[in-house]
Design a protein around this motif. Structure first.
Motif, PDB file in Angstrom:
ATOM      1  N   ILE A 254       0.982  -1.229  -0.095  1.00 37.03           N
ATOM      2  CA  ILE A 254       0.050  -0.103  -0.167  1.00 37.03           C
ATOM      3  C   ILE A 254       0.943   1.395   0.254  1.00 37.03           C
ATOM      4  N   THR A 255       2.076   1.174   0.699  1.00 36.40           N
ATOM      5  CA  THR A 255       2.877   2.230   0.662  1.00 36.40           C
ATOM      6  C   THR A 255       3.558   2.836  -0.758  1.00 36.40           C
ATOM      7  N   ARG A 256       3.187   1.691  -1.657  1.00 36.48           N
ATOM      8  CA  ARG A 256       3.992   2.018  -3.075  1.00 36.48           C
ATOM      9  C   ARG A 256       2.749   2.343  -4.196  1.00 36.48           C
ATOM     10  N   LYS A 257       1.400   2.212  -3.556  1.00 39.20           N
ATOM     11  CA  LYS A 257       0.460   2.330  -4.500  1.00 39.20           C
ATOM     12  C   LYS A 257       0.549   3.670  -5.576  1.00 39.20           C
ATOM     13  N   GLU A 258       0.999   4.780  -4.836  1.00 41.03           N
ATOM     14  CA  GLU A 258       0.804   5.857  -5.523  1.00 41.03           C
ATOM     15  C   GLU A 258       2.031   6.192  -6.820  1.00 41.03           C
ATOM     16  N   ASP A 259       3.164   5.239  -6.645  1.00 40.68           N
ATOM     17  CA  ASP A 259       4.164   4.981  -7.392  1.00 40.68           C
ATOM     18  C   ASP A 259       3.618   4.616  -8.702  1.00 40.68           C
ATOM     19  N   ILE A 260       2.852   3.565  -8.630  1.00 39.66           N
ATOM     20  CA  ILE A 260       2.470   2.912  -9.741  1.00 39.66           C
ATOM     21  C   ILE A 260       1.103   3.799 -10.414  1.00 39.66           C
ATOM     22  N   VAL A 261       0.387   4.385  -9.399  1.00 37.63           N
ATOM     23  CA  VAL A 261      -0.654   5.086 -10.021  1.00 37.63           C
ATOM     24  C   VAL A 261      -0.142   6.243 -10.907  1.00 37.63           C
ATOM     25  N   ARG A 294     -17.328  -4.778  27.074  1.00 42.89           N
ATOM     26  CA  ARG A 294     -17.015  -5.036  25.525  1.00 42.89           C
ATOM     27  C   ARG A 294     -17.830  -3.772  24.769  1.00 42.89           C
ATOM     28  N   LYS A 295     -18.847  -3.275  25.057  1.00 41.26           N
ATOM     29  CA  LYS A 295     -19.510  -2.422  24.301  1.00 41.26           C
ATOM     30  C   LYS A 295     -18.873  -0.847  24.704  1.00 41.26           C
ATOM     31  N   ALA A 296     -18.175  -0.865  25.800  1.00 39.91           N
ATOM     32  CA  ALA A 296     -17.417   0.597  26.078  1.00 39.91           C
ATOM     33  C   ALA A 296     -16.066   0.647  25.390  1.00 39.91           C
ATOM     34  N   ILE A 297     -15.404  -0.639  25.129  1.00 37.57           N
ATOM     35  CA  ILE A 297     -14.135  -0.496  24.493  1.00 37.57           C
ATOM     36  C   ILE A 297     -14.493  -0.699  22.795  1.00 37.57           C
ATOM     37  N   THR A 298     -15.752  -1.356  22.495  1.00 36.96           N
ATOM     38  CA  THR A 298     -15.924  -0.893  21.107  1.00 36.96           C
ATOM     39  C   THR A 298     -16.301   0.300  20.616  1.00 36.96           C
ATOM     40  N   HIS A 299     -16.820   0.983  21.454  1.00 36.07           N
ATOM     41  CA  HIS A 299     -17.286   2.300  21.178  1.00 36.07           C
ATOM     42  C   HIS A 299     -15.963   3.407  21.323  1.00 36.07           C
ATOM     43  N   ALA A 300     -15.107   2.771  21.840  1.00 42.19           N
ATOM     44  CA  ALA A 300     -13.812   3.713  22.231  1.00 42.19           C
ATOM     45  C   ALA A 300     -12.881   3.383  20.945  1.00 42.19           C
ATOM     46  N   VAL A 301     -13.211   2.735  19.939  1.00 37.75           N
ATOM     47  CA  VAL A 301     -12.103   2.363  18.788  1.00 37.75           C
ATOM     48  C   VAL A 301     -12.602   3.354  17.400  1.00 37.75           C
ATOM     49  N   ASP A 302     -11.953   4.115  16.962  1.00 40.71           N
ATOM     50  CA  ASP A 302     -12.418   4.944  16.003  1.00 40.71           C
ATOM     51  C   ASP A 302     -11.682   4.161  14.550  1.00 40.71           C
ATOM     52  N   LYS A 303     -12.620   3.583  13.896  1.00 38.55           N
ATOM     53  CA  LYS A 303     -12.190   2.633  12.811  1.00 38.55           C
ATOM     54  C   LYS A 303     -12.022   3.424  11.611  1.00 38.55           C
ATOM     55  N   TYR A 304     -12.849   4.606  11.577  1.00 36.57           N
ATOM     56  CA  TYR A 304     -12.706   5.654  10.454  1.00 36.57           C
ATOM     57  C   TYR A 304     -10.971   6.164  10.521  1.00 36.57           C
ATOM     58  N   ASP A 305     -10.768   6.441  11.751  1.00 29.41           N
ATOM     59  CA  ASP A 305      -9.516   7.225  11.947  1.00 29.41           C
ATOM     60  C   ASP A 305      -8.178   6.174  11.536  1.00 29.41           C
ATOM     61  N   LEU A 306      -8.499   4.838  11.860  1.00 24.14           N
ATOM     62  CA  LEU A 306      -7.520   3.994  11.786  1.00 24.14           C
ATOM     63  C   LEU A 306      -7.341   3.657  10.036  1.00 24.14           C
ATOM     64  N   ASN A 307      -8.533   3.598   9.473  1.00 24.86           N
ATOM     65  CA  ASN A 307      -8.386   3.226   8.159  1.00 24.86           C
ATOM     66  C   ASN A 307      -7.869   4.441   7.263  1.00 24.86           C
ATOM     67  N   VAL A 308      -7.968   5.657   7.657  1.00 26.41           N
ATOM     68  CA  VAL A 308      -7.277   6.606   7.195  1.00 26.41           C
ATOM     69  C   VAL A 308      -5.728   6.812   7.323  1.00 26.41           C
ATOM     70  N   ASN A 309      -5.590   6.539   8.482  1.00 29.17           N
ATOM     71  CA  ASN A 309      -4.077   6.331   8.855  1.00 29.17           C
ATOM     72  C   ASN A 309      -3.293   5.542   8.481  1.00 29.17           C
ATOM     73  N   ARG A 312      -4.834   4.575   4.063  1.00 26.82           N
ATOM     74  CA  ARG A 312      -5.505   6.020   3.393  1.00 26.82           C
ATOM     75  C   ARG A 312      -6.766   5.824   2.947  1.00 26.82           C
ATOM     76  N   GLY A 313      -7.559   5.242   3.961  1.00 28.08           N
ATOM     77  CA  GLY A 313      -9.034   5.100   3.425  1.00 28.08           C
ATOM     78  C   GLY A 313      -9.471   3.993   2.662  1.00 28.08           C
ATOM     79  N   ASP A 314      -8.389   3.137   2.397  1.00 30.55           N
ATOM     80  CA  ASP A 314      -8.985   2.149   1.120  1.00 30.55           C
ATOM     81  C   ASP A 314      -9.279   0.790   2.012  1.00 30.55           C
ATOM     82  N   ALA A 315      -9.223   0.707   3.226  1.00 33.41           N
ATOM     83  CA  ALA A 315      -9.847  -0.768   3.688  1.00 33.41           C
ATOM     84  C   ALA A 315     -11.382  -0.643   3.826  1.00 33.41           C
TER      85      ALA A 315
END
Length: 523
Positions: A254-261, A294-309, A312-315
């Motif tokens: 994924i770190t080399r995707k842009e080189d090919i693009v 388990r609910k509290a821990i689940t609500h604490a996880v920002d999946k969107y932030d993880l996906n972007v960082n 790069r939002g591709d997951a």
């Protein structure tokens, strides 16, 4: 003028020749060329899929397609509750030496897989529901299945071995086939779209088109497939872009995707295979029996932030145990959202309070501290672990990170269940069954699920024969499992392949999630 025309003809000839050869790079050596023993290794399994065939395959919607059989017969219920099928094998399928593929080849392969001395646990799981298999004619196969099979035909999705060819080389004993210096590993004989070329090795190899392939409408245009292994992933991309001999790259970091693009001569195609990642709670531990924790821990996880960082939002984010493109996926279900304030409120309402002011909550005098166990195989997983530590610290939970190698992880997490939270991956095969993951008796029940009502639903779905009804049950299970909070469902990781622009047939539609070479005849 004649010289100019000759030069143009030579250039055109060279271009067309390049189109007739698929040449690619991989990052690790080939483990095995034969079926069964090479199927737990990605690079090996791709070559196996080109050289050997399966009795039955499924598409990404889990519809059954007979390959060696004339049709899928109707099963006959036996007195003891088992189900018997009688298959008729096509008589025009030839091994490379000209012999017909027969019922005996299928039975021999099945016996090799069932042999406990053969190292093929992943493949062996497929045939668990087969009670007996025998040849009742040269091209007639009888198979008896357990009635409670989750998907009878899925048990016949293994690559076939040529019994007579192997036996003629004194390798009839199944364990001989595992040896790297065996005749069959160095001279694989199949009946697929391709056959071995003059070079067969662990670091480089060549396959040649099998123009006698029995499915005449699926003979690919590439006369040869050539691969070479490289040690460094980053250098591999540079070599691919800098060497016009290579026109395909199956695994782009994924770190080399842009080189090919950004390269005008190449393009990149993204896809997602049928696997997902999650953060598993160990429900065997009393503290995680508390669904509110388990609910509290689940609500604490920002999946969107993880996906972007991380990606790069591709997951592709998931809300439950089925991938979004699966016919079992329930798109109407709304997953728990990231909400740090709500997570803190849930903890507070359930007696978790920071009594000593150190930033971490306690209950009954015990600070809420957990260990997160991951494999030390990727930067993405390390990033995820660090982010999770920060997310949980924000709601007053102390998280320690344990990074271990794959062998240790298998023993500690999968076998001994010695963990608090663990990063867990699951890959679907020929059926979208989640029985083994979430049933109390499931062999892959890492989280320790033990919910009687959920068990009953899983058992009903597993025994259901009608596909449409089964998918409806799976959609219900999508919601039921998610609402039990056994894991935090994260995502399907993005996959990328790259190719030269002169290969115009590669697209998301011709990249099968389970086997990228499945539709190579359309490239």
């Amino acid at each position: 003028m004649k010289k100019i025309m000759l030069a143009v003809l030579l250039m055109t000839s060279s271009f067309l020749l390049g189109q007739d050869k698929l040449q690619y790079l991989i990052t690790s050596s080939i483990k095995a060329y034969g079926p069964i023993f090479g199927e737990d290794d990605l690079n090996s399994s791709r070559l196996v899929s080109l050289m050997f065939i399966k009795p039955i395959v499924t598409d990404e919607n889990y519809r059954i397609e007979p390959i060696i059989f004339e049709e899928i017969p109707i099963g006959t219920m036996q007195i003891d509750g088992k189900v018997k099928y009688t298959f008729e094998i096509k008589d025009n399928i030839l091994w490379e030496n000209g012999d017909n593929l027969t019922a005996e080849d299928v039975v021999y392969t099945y016996k090799v897989i069932k042999n406990p001395n053969v190292e093929c646990s992943n493949v062996r799981e497929k045939v668990d529901q087969i009670i007996n298999m025998r040849a009742v004619g040269q091209f007639t196969l009888e198979v008896i299945f357990n009635q409670r099979s989750q998907d009878n035909m899925g048990a016949l999705t293994f690559h076939l071995l040529p019994k007579n060819i192997i036996s003629s080389k004194n390798e009839s004993h199944p364990t001989f086939l595992q040896a790297s210096d065996s005749f069959f590993q160095n001279n694989p004989v199949g009946c697929g779209m391709y056959k071995k070329g003059p070079i067969i090795g662990q670091r480089q190899g060549m396959l040649e088109r099998n123009d006698s392939y029995f499915l005449e409408d699926q003979i690919p245009r590439f006369e040869q497939i050539v691969f070479a292994a490289r040690d460094e992933e980053a250098n591999m991309v540079d070599e691919f872009l800098g060497n016009e001999d290579y026109n395909f790259l199956p695994d782009v970091p994924i770190t080399r995707k842009e080189d090919i693009v950004n390269s005008p001569d190449y393009r990149i195609i993204d896809y997602h295979d049928f696997s997902w990642k999650s953060i598993a709670f160990n429900l065997r531990k009393p503290i995680f029996q508390d669904i509110n924790l388990r609910k509290a821990i689940t609500h604490a996880v920002d999946k969107y932030d993880l996906n972007v960082n991380i990606f790069r939002g591709d997951a592709r984010l998931i809300s439950g145990p089925f991938p979004p493109k699966s016919p079992a996926y329930n798109g109407a279900f709304i997953p728990p959202e990231f909400d740090r304030i709500l997570a803190k409120e849930i903890l507070l309402d359930n007696g978790y309070v920071d009594q000593d002011g150190d930033g971490f909550v306690e209950k009954d005098g015990e600070k809420l501290t957990f260990t997160f166990t991951i494999k030390d195989v990727s930067d993405e997983d390390e990033h995820l672990a660090t982010s999770l530590k920060n997310f949980l610290q924000d709601i007053g939970i102390d998280l320690l990170i344990e990074s271990i190698d794959g062998v240790q992880f298998e023993q500690k997490v999968n076998n001994e269940h010695d963990f608090d939270l663990a990063l867990y991956s699951f890959a679907f095969g020929t059926d979208p069954s989640i029985y083994t993951i979430f049933h109390s008796t499931g062999r892959n029940n890492i989280s320790g699920c033990n919910f009687p009502d959920l068990d009953l639903l899983l058992e009903e779905a597993s025994s259901m024969g009608d596909r449409d009804t089964k998918m409806t049950l799976y959609k219900n299970l999508h919601v039921e499992v998610a609402n039990k909070y056994p894991v935090i469902f994260l995502w399907q990781e993005p996959k990328f392949v790259a190719c030269h622009n002169n290969i115009d047939g590669i697209s998301q539609e011709t990249l099968d999630p389970l086997n990228i070479f499945k539709y190579i005849y359309k490239w």
